[in-house]
Scaffold this active site. Sequence first.
Site, PDB file in Angstrom:
ATOM      1  N   SER A 110       0.823  -1.199   0.000  1.00  0.00           N
ATOM      2  CA  SER A 110       0.000   0.000   0.000  1.00  0.00           C
ATOM      3  C   SER A 110       0.863   1.256   0.000  1.00  0.00           C
ATOM      4  CB  SER A 110      -0.969  -0.034   1.192  1.00  0.00           C
ATOM      5  OG  SER A 110      -1.864   1.038   1.158  1.00  0.00           O
ATOM      6  N   ASP A 246      -2.666   6.102  -3.620  1.00  0.00           N
ATOM      7  CA  ASP A 246      -1.491   5.518  -2.988  1.00  0.00           C
ATOM      8  C   ASP A 246      -0.925   4.427  -3.891  1.00  0.00           C
ATOM      9  OD1 ASP A 246      -3.554   3.693  -2.717  1.00  0.00           O
ATOM     10  OD2 ASP A 246      -2.886   2.993  -0.761  1.00  0.00           O
TER      11      ASP A 246
END
Length: 480
Positions: A110, A246
């Site tokens: 992530s 992200d």
Amino acid sequence: MMKINIQQMMADSGVAFGTSGARGLVSQMTGQVCTAYTLAFLQGLGLAEPGRRIALGMDLRPSSPAIVQACVAGIRQAGCEVDFCGVLPTPALALYAMAQRIPAIMVTGSHIPFDRNGIKFYRAEGEISKADEAAIAQAEVELQTISNDAALPTVNPAALQHYQQRYTSLFAADLLAGWRVGVYEHSSAARDCLRELLNALGADVVSLGRTDTFVPLDTEAVSEDDRRRGLAWAAEHRLDAIISTDGDGDRPLIADQAGRWLRGDIVGLLSARFLGVDTIVTPVSCNTAIEASGLFRQVIRTRIGSPYVIAGMGQALAAGSSCVVGFEANGGFLVGGDLMVGGQPLAALPTRDAVLPALAVLAMARKQGVNVSDLLTGLPRRYTASDRLQDFPLANSRALLDSLQSDDSAYRNLWGDDLGTLARQDLTDGLRLTFANGEIVHLRPSGNAPELRCYAEADSNERAQALVTLTLQRIAGKRH
């Protein structure tokens, strides 16, 4: 054959479940560890049916291909087949797996730094629960010899195509005609998908900041460099908005026509309003403007992390709510059940997604004939800010919070009289302090990395940011 106890492996390797998924340093995520996790997921949850397809995807981190190879080995050792979807956003893999009714594994860290990575697991119904994580941790598996020199499988493009179709069928082809939209691409797994989607919806797309070096962009703690970039890009390219995500494309970052980044919880509020939902499930860290707006019949607060939001959405649906969504302070948006939007169906997607909230905000502005910044007009004047102290061990975070919770002198020693009288404490997740003047400071250890996160809420953006800065500076000063 080598027998591995997952609980012991977690303790020995340091690779363990965090807020969402198993995370660790790349140096800890060896082929043996990643293969064992894959086997424990499939066997421990009873998913290892002979010949069953397992969808597998990854982000653009330099360590991800090697972890994918280890996951491939685990899938095949379990007697299953690999359906390799290549580099794609995490929600695209999840949507495809749900449609195909097959489990899925996403290799991604992530937003965390590039020296770390992770693995997320999905049942055919969606993201695994905390109970599933506990079952995986209790598993024992037998590993065969692992080979890390095999080529990656051939990519099946169907997952990415299905994800793009979700939004090109929901919105009109001329939705963004006449708008110039920047895409801050950096190293996001969603960068090409985003650009293609915006083009398909009529936007004039400007590519910004593309790089082959991994960028750990955190949508809850936007850097000063990225704040300046947003302002400069908007002015230079005469943009109507800027969109980014992200690293794995499940948390949005959206800027208005001036290049000012919107907070993720405000993006969530606007998106829920556009979708016309009646129930919102959101973590305790999100802006209290959600309740104060009076736009929603019910707001349910949870601990931080998508598994808790998903559980809350399930409870709301079981209790009779018909239109349920969830979102986090990072902007990740979850659709709890099937919806109708402008007469078009939108299938449930109970995992974080960045594309839906981005397009919802742009669609709302276009529908109202206003700039993105104008969408904030009329919302309660509550502003949030957040940041983090990096390299702050979990033990230090816990000791700090225990001290602040139980010792008035520790509280005074940290803040003095700068924050006024304390009105109440909330221990739902970390320590959330509300003061008599309505200001809020919330401290909690990150579930993904050795970091202490700080959230603040006040009646002005400047004051919220000042509260975060003051708090983290005081804490940093006391550890030296």
